[in-house]
Motif scaffolding. Structure first.
Motif, PDB file in Angstrom:
ATOM      1  N   GLU A 290       0.817  -1.106  -0.067  1.00 37.81           N
ATOM      2  CA  GLU A 290      -0.147   0.144  -0.106  1.00 37.81           C
ATOM      3  C   GLU A 290       0.759   1.161  -0.073  1.00 37.81           C
ATOM      4  O   GLU A 290       0.602   2.316  -0.628  1.00 37.81           O
ATOM      5  CB  GLU A 290      -0.710   0.163   1.228  1.00 37.81           C
ATOM      6  CG  GLU A 290      -2.043  -1.267   1.151  1.00 37.81           C
ATOM      7  CD  GLU A 290      -2.894  -1.188   2.410  1.00 37.81           C
ATOM      8  OE1 GLU A 290      -2.534  -0.404   3.345  1.00 37.81           O
ATOM      9  OE2 GLU A 290      -3.874  -1.810   2.590  1.00 37.81           O
ATOM     10  N   ARG A 291       2.124   1.175   0.774  1.00 39.64           N
ATOM     11  CA  ARG A 291       2.794   2.529   0.846  1.00 39.64           C
ATOM     12  C   ARG A 291       3.424   2.539  -0.725  1.00 39.64           C
ATOM     13  O   ARG A 291       3.540   3.690  -1.136  1.00 39.64           O
ATOM     14  CB  ARG A 291       3.832   2.229   1.788  1.00 39.64           C
ATOM     15  CG  ARG A 291       3.509   2.557   3.271  1.00 39.64           C
ATOM     16  CD  ARG A 291       4.500   1.752   4.294  1.00 39.64           C
ATOM     17  NE  ARG A 291       3.818   1.850   5.624  1.00 39.64           N
ATOM     18  CZ  ARG A 291       4.039   3.018   6.597  1.00 39.64           C
ATOM     19  NH1 ARG A 291       4.573   4.110   6.034  1.00 39.64           N
ATOM     20  NH2 ARG A 291       3.334   2.814   7.681  1.00 39.64           N
ATOM     21  N   ARG A 294       1.079   4.165  -2.656  1.00 35.08           N
ATOM     22  CA  ARG A 294       0.594   5.525  -2.554  1.00 35.08           C
ATOM     23  C   ARG A 294       2.027   6.448  -2.920  1.00 35.08           C
ATOM     24  O   ARG A 294       1.597   7.749  -2.852  1.00 35.08           O
ATOM     25  CB  ARG A 294       0.260   5.613  -1.142  1.00 35.08           C
ATOM     26  CG  ARG A 294      -1.191   5.012  -0.772  1.00 35.08           C
ATOM     27  CD  ARG A 294      -1.626   5.656   0.723  1.00 35.08           C
ATOM     28  NE  ARG A 294      -0.702   5.350   1.825  1.00 35.08           N
ATOM     29  CZ  ARG A 294      -0.900   4.227   2.231  1.00 35.08           C
ATOM     30  NH1 ARG A 294      -1.672   3.157   2.209  1.00 35.08           N
ATOM     31  NH2 ARG A 294      -0.054   4.042   3.308  1.00 35.08           N
ATOM     32  N   ARG A 295       3.148   5.717  -3.236  1.00 31.10           N
ATOM     33  CA  ARG A 295       4.318   6.396  -3.444  1.00 31.10           C
ATOM     34  C   ARG A 295       4.784   7.372  -2.441  1.00 31.10           C
ATOM     35  O   ARG A 295       4.999   8.431  -2.726  1.00 31.10           O
ATOM     36  CB  ARG A 295       4.169   7.118  -5.071  1.00 31.10           C
ATOM     37  CG  ARG A 295       3.673   6.549  -6.264  1.00 31.10           C
ATOM     38  CD  ARG A 295       3.750   7.361  -7.453  1.00 31.10           C
ATOM     39  NE  ARG A 295       3.256   6.554  -8.320  1.00 31.10           N
ATOM     40  CZ  ARG A 295       3.083   6.761  -9.761  1.00 31.10           C
ATOM     41  NH1 ARG A 295       3.325   8.564  -9.798  1.00 31.10           N
ATOM     42  NH2 ARG A 295       2.684   6.127 -10.659  1.00 31.10           N
ATOM     43  N   GLU A 296       4.651   6.796  -1.168  1.00 24.38           N
ATOM     44  CA  GLU A 296       5.045   7.648  -0.144  1.00 24.38           C
ATOM     45  C   GLU A 296       6.267   7.092   0.536  1.00 24.38           C
ATOM     46  O   GLU A 296       6.584   5.928   0.341  1.00 24.38           O
ATOM     47  CB  GLU A 296       3.907   7.785   1.088  1.00 24.38           C
ATOM     48  CG  GLU A 296       3.579   6.283   1.680  1.00 24.38           C
ATOM     49  CD  GLU A 296       2.447   6.425   2.574  1.00 24.38           C
ATOM     50  OE1 GLU A 296       1.624   7.352   2.557  1.00 24.38           O
ATOM     51  OE2 GLU A 296       2.494   5.726   3.467  1.00 24.38           O
ATOM     52  N   SER A 297       7.247   7.956   1.026  1.00 19.94           N
ATOM     53  CA  SER A 297       8.338   7.456   1.650  1.00 19.94           C
ATOM     54  C   SER A 297       8.041   6.656   3.041  1.00 19.94           C
ATOM     55  O   SER A 297       7.064   7.117   3.706  1.00 19.94           O
ATOM     56  CB  SER A 297       9.166   8.959   1.985  1.00 19.94           C
ATOM     57  OG  SER A 297       9.645   9.320   0.813  1.00 19.94           O
ATOM     58  N   PHE A 298       8.856   5.655   3.342  1.00 19.22           N
ATOM     59  CA  PHE A 298       8.700   5.109   4.578  1.00 19.22           C
ATOM     60  C   PHE A 298      10.091   4.650   5.194  1.00 19.22           C
ATOM     61  O   PHE A 298      11.072   4.708   4.449  1.00 19.22           O
ATOM     62  CB  PHE A 298       7.995   3.831   4.532  1.00 19.22           C
ATOM     63  CG  PHE A 298       8.326   3.068   3.386  1.00 19.22           C
ATOM     64  CD1 PHE A 298       9.508   1.873   3.670  1.00 19.22           C
ATOM     65  CD2 PHE A 298       8.191   3.062   2.093  1.00 19.22           C
ATOM     66  CE1 PHE A 298      10.043   1.337   2.659  1.00 19.22           C
ATOM     67  CE2 PHE A 298       8.335   2.185   0.888  1.00 19.22           C
ATOM     68  CZ  PHE A 298       9.498   1.299   1.208  1.00 19.22           C
ATOM     69  N   SER A 299      10.209   4.733   6.555  1.00 20.12           N
ATOM     70  CA  SER A 299      11.685   4.400   7.209  1.00 20.12           C
ATOM     71  C   SER A 299      11.237   3.340   8.275  1.00 20.12           C
ATOM     72  O   SER A 299      10.323   3.407   8.931  1.00 20.12           O
ATOM     73  CB  SER A 299      12.030   5.822   7.927  1.00 20.12           C
ATOM     74  OG  SER A 299      13.062   5.490   8.613  1.00 20.12           O
ATOM     75  N   SER A 317      13.614   0.874   4.505  1.00 16.25           N
ATOM     76  CA  SER A 317      13.273   2.144   4.275  1.00 16.25           C
ATOM     77  C   SER A 317      13.250   2.460   2.902  1.00 16.25           C
ATOM     78  O   SER A 317      14.245   1.933   2.013  1.00 16.25           O
ATOM     79  CB  SER A 317      14.208   2.786   4.914  1.00 16.25           C
ATOM     80  OG  SER A 317      14.231   3.002   6.368  1.00 16.25           O
ATOM     81  N   THR A 319      12.511   5.597  -0.677  1.00 22.06           N
ATOM     82  CA  THR A 319      11.927   6.862  -0.939  1.00 22.06           C
ATOM     83  C   THR A 319      11.672   6.908  -2.492  1.00 22.06           C
ATOM     84  O   THR A 319      12.353   6.230  -3.333  1.00 22.06           O
ATOM     85  CB  THR A 319      13.008   7.899  -0.756  1.00 22.06           C
ATOM     86  OG1 THR A 319      13.511   7.938   0.675  1.00 22.06           O
ATOM     87  CG2 THR A 319      12.718   9.394  -1.123  1.00 22.06           C
ATOM     88  N   PRO A 320      10.464   7.350  -3.024  1.00 19.48           N
ATOM     89  CA  PRO A 320      10.315   7.486  -4.431  1.00 19.48           C
ATOM     90  C   PRO A 320      11.757   8.172  -5.044  1.00 19.48           C
ATOM     91  O   PRO A 320      12.077   9.193  -4.721  1.00 19.48           O
ATOM     92  CB  PRO A 320       9.018   8.220  -4.412  1.00 19.48           C
ATOM     93  CG  PRO A 320       8.384   8.275  -3.343  1.00 19.48           C
ATOM     94  CD  PRO A 320       9.265   8.109  -1.942  1.00 19.48           C
ATOM     95  N   PHE A 331      11.328   3.308  -6.820  1.00 21.11           N
ATOM     96  CA  PHE A 331      11.875   3.442  -5.416  1.00 21.11           C
ATOM     97  C   PHE A 331      13.046   3.199  -5.351  1.00 21.11           C
ATOM     98  O   PHE A 331      13.633   2.093  -5.994  1.00 21.11           O
ATOM     99  CB  PHE A 331      10.696   2.647  -4.444  1.00 21.11           C
ATOM    100  CG  PHE A 331       9.552   3.273  -4.034  1.00 21.11           C
ATOM    101  CD1 PHE A 331       9.565   4.065  -2.720  1.00 21.11           C
ATOM    102  CD2 PHE A 331       8.372   3.330  -4.740  1.00 21.11           C
ATOM    103  CE1 PHE A 331       8.406   4.490  -2.274  1.00 21.11           C
ATOM    104  CE2 PHE A 331       7.364   4.122  -4.106  1.00 21.11           C
ATOM    105  CZ  PHE A 331       7.363   4.420  -2.935  1.00 21.11           C
TER     106      PHE A 331
END
Length: 779
Positions: A290-291, A294-299, A317, A319-320, A331
């Protein structure tokens, strides 16, 4: 873990002159930090300079000075030079280990070398030849200049050499009236000193810059090597279709594939594992998808993946990324395998809620289960129950057979408890030999009683622990919630009070909570309150019981026994108020009063009579206890040899090392120490060997048993007496009340007797009169 950055040399960028001329510890540190790898070059340069200057000096002086004198000077110079060179080599070989003993000889040898050169100036001055003085000054100038330039790492030596030789030459020129040469020599000396200082500064600055550069290179190298060699982290990259691109070697290794096998594969499919049922995909992997969608960064996203058939935990972790036109291009990110840490945290969480010995839920989880049961009982209008279980005679198993057998017994008990549980029941271990059961949605008190009796019957069955057949019982106290407690703590307290009643009734029984049980707890609370003011109200008094010699029946000591007569509670038994005093630590000021009072009374007795004072574990482990004894002895004037401190074996259970230290301090004061109630509790045979006890007191239960012919009691007393005799320790038989008990104690070899047969505890005035009675007259 990143390498620790080494500290930079603690030197300023432009050192002061006084720093260049220092010696001792600072010079040693300067030698290690700054000269370093330049020691070998300094050795070679010093050898060449000194040999060249010496050759020139000999060529100049051989026509004016005797050959023998020059030969002796050459030998002396060579000796000092060889010493310097050897010491410098030793410093080079040991500079990493810091050998301070080499620096003082090095400084002395350098000073002797300068003195050797100075003797030439003095010898030429005696000749009185001006031309010879000028030639020798030229040789000295060469030596000074060469040392300043070629030995920049030894500015202290160069300045000492330049200062000493220049001063001698200047004095020689001025004394002979050669003021022009004197002025020239002065100018040269100043310029040489300035040059030496400047050269030393440059050398130090260059060395410091080189050290910082090498340090930075080392740190960068370590970080790069650590990142390259570590398999803990890797880079990953996917395109817009979530296919793996530029698969690194370490990322492929984490996937248990080759880089070319991972290249172009779907990222999520690789993480889910081959043939994985989509329904069985872990929720964390769905969260990752899902992340990405949504093309969102995660860590530091924790994801459960499947490598082969093995589940693993990864921390990702990402980043787009965008192309040069700002369009989404996929990513990129980093990942690490944290399976070991995850399993460790799960194990820690398990250990936090489950007992390691029995596998049962522990007190922490019990609190959660009980709180949930009470909450549901309130919501549904039903009842829950809490049972507290304590094993009977378990301490005897631990004391006689050891903790290993005791632990095995606890494991068997937990298995039986677990087997008795039904759907709405949870058993837990509180600690030691205490267990608990939480019953959710119980019918009535009769059901609780049935469950409690079933537990008692099951736990009372024999346990076969090779090679022993053990028998223990169980006492159970129960309380109903929320009737007997609105919260978990109150309900546990109510069940605990019921358990106390079951234990007082002899054990192997079940009692339910009754409000009247709080009266017992309230009595203890009132007792504690009264005990806090007892000292100020002068409610304590001491009584004394005689201890006599077994053979001659003369008094050799008296034991001080504490009595408490309270206005509200009357004469309170020590068995009641002493445990309260120990629990509240009031025993410390009370014990101090007992020591002082007993010593003041004992000073009135004959010198051969000792006073024995009982000391609890709380007193003994108090840091100021030795000072309390010293004050009691000092205030009373009693000699330390007449004071005997009585302790029980239980003192070694709390902190054996601290107890031993405290006893050693007491013995160092000159007081004696007796071990009371020996054989009834903790077996402290090891401490009998290590500590010099003066007396072992045999418990009255053994004495009374031996008097009626109990073979076990007879064997125990014989063993204790034999052991005590071999260690040079006296034995006292306690509780002697009849002539039969006296005869058996005497026949078994006990040295001293104490009991009602020779006297009941009595006030101080009556104790003083004893020394005019028959018992004392026999002595």
């Amino acid at each position: 873990m990143p390498a620790k950055r080494p500290s930079s040399p603690a030197y300023p960028a432009r050192p002061a002159t006084r720093q260049l001329c220092r010696v001792g510890e600072e010079y040693r540190r300067d030698f290690e930090e700054l000269r370093g790898d330049g020691i070998r070059a300094a050795i070679l340069n010093r050898t060449v300079i000194q040999c060249a200057a010496a050759s020139a000096a000999i060529c100049v002086l051989n026509r004016y000075l005797p050959v023998s004198l020059l030969l002796g000077w050459t030998v002396l110079l060579a000796t000092t030079l060889i010493c310097i060179l050897k010491l410098e080599r030793g410093l080079e070989a040991n500079r990493r280990r810091r050998v301070p003993r080499l620096f003082r000889p090095y400084i002395i040898a350098s000073g002797l070398n300068v003195c050797t050169w100075s003797t030439l100036v003095w010898m030429v001055a005696e000749v009185g030849n001006l031309e010879l003085q000028v030639q020798l000054w030229a040789v000295s100038a060469f030596l000074i200049a060469a040392s300043g330039m070629l030995l920049p790492g030894s500015p202290s030596f160069s300045i000492l050499l330049a200062g000493t030789l220049s001063a001698l030459h200047i004095a020689t020129f001025l004394a002979s009236g050669q003021f022009g040469m004197g002025a020239t020599a002065i100018a040269f000396a100043l310029l040489s000193a300035a040059g030496i200082v400047q050269s030393g500064r440059r050398y130090r600055t260059a060395k410091r810059a080189l050290a910082v550069l090498q340090e930075n290179e080392e740190v960068v190298s370590l970080l790069l090597r650590e990142f390259e060699d570590s398999d803990a982290d890797w880079l990953w990259e996917i395109d817009t279709t979530r296919r793996v691109r530029s698969a690194s070697r370490r990322f492929a290794y984490a996937l248990a594939r080759e880089p070319q096998e991972a290249e172009g594969q779907y990222f999520l499919a690789l993480l889910a594992g081959e043939g994985k049922n989509p329904v069985a995909v872990h929720a964390s992997l769905i969260d990752l998808a899902e992340r990405l969608n949504r093309r969102e960064s995660f860590s530091d996203l924790l994801v459960q993946v499947t490598i082969g058939d093995t589940p693993r935990w990864w921390e990702l972790s990402g980043t787009p990324k965008t192309d040069e036109y700002g369009r989404f291009a996929g990513f990129r990110g980093v990942g690490s395998d944290v399976t070991a840490a995850r399993l460790s945290s799960e194990k820690i969480a398990y250990l936090a809620r489950y007992d390691t010995l029995t596998g049962l839920p522990n007190r922490l989880m019990l609190t959660e289960v009980l709180g949930k049961a009470l909450e549901q009982a309130r919501e549904r209008g039903t009842t829950c129950a809490f049972l507290m279980i304590d094993l009977d005679r378990f301490k005897t198993v631990n004391d006689t057979l050891g903790h290993q057998v005791g632990d095995q017994l606890l494991a068997h008990v937990s298995e039986r408890l677990r087997g008795q549980m039904i759907e709405n029941q949870t058993c837990c271990r509180l600690g030691g030999d205490e267990f608990a059961v939480v019953i959710d949605n119980v019918g009535d008190a009769a059901d609780v009683a049935i469950t409690a009796q079933r537990i008692i019957d099951e736990l009372s069955q024999p346990y076969g622990i090779e090679p022993h057949m053990l028998f223990v019982g169980a006492s159970v106290g129960s309380a109903l919630g929320p009737r007997d407690g609105a919260n978990g703590e109150t309900l546990m307290r109510s069940a605990d009070l019921a358990l106390y009643r079951a234990k007082d009734a002899g054990g192997n029984a079940h009692f339910t909570y009754e409000p009247s049980l709080h009266a017992v707890a309230e009595e203890r609370r009132q007792l504690e309150a009264a005990l806090r003011t007892a000292l100020q109200a002068n409610e304590f008094e001491l009584e004394y019981q005689p201890v006599v010699d077994a053979q001659h029946e003369r008094i050799v000591g008296l034991e001080a026994l504490l009595r408490w007569n309270n206005a509200q509670h009357g004469l309170v038994s020590p068995s009641k108020f002493v445990p309260v005093a120990e629990d509240t630590r009031l025993v410390i000021p009370i014990g101090e009063w007992v020591l002082r009072k007993a010593c003041l009374e004992a000073i009135r007795w004959p010198d051969a009579v000792r006073i024995a004072v009982n000391v609890s574990g709380e007193q003994l482990l108090d840091p100021n206890f030795s000072a309390v004894i010293v004050r009691a002895l000092s205030d009373s004037g009693l000699t330390p040899q007449r004071l005997e401190i009585e302790v029980t074996e239980s003192i070694f259970l709390r902190d054996a090392n601290l107890a031993r230290t405290a006893l050693e301090e007491i013995m160092a004061l000159g007081c004696t120490v007796a071990l009371d109630d020996f054989g009834t509790g903790y077996s402290s045979l090891g401490y009998l060997r290590e500590l010099h006890f003066s007396t072992i007191k045999v418990d009255r239960s053994f004495v009374q048993g031996a008097a009626v012919g109990n073979s076990e009691c007879l064997a125990i007393i014989r063993a204790v007496v034999a052991m005590a005799n071999s260690l040079g320790i006296s034995t006292t038989a306690e509780g002697v009340e009849t002539i039969a008990e006296l005869d058996v104690a005497r026949s078994l070899g006990c040295n001293k007797i104490q009991g009602f047969y020779f006297g009941y505890p009595m006030p101080a005035s009556d104790a003083l009169e004893l020394f005019d009675s028959r018992l004392s007259s026999t002595g």
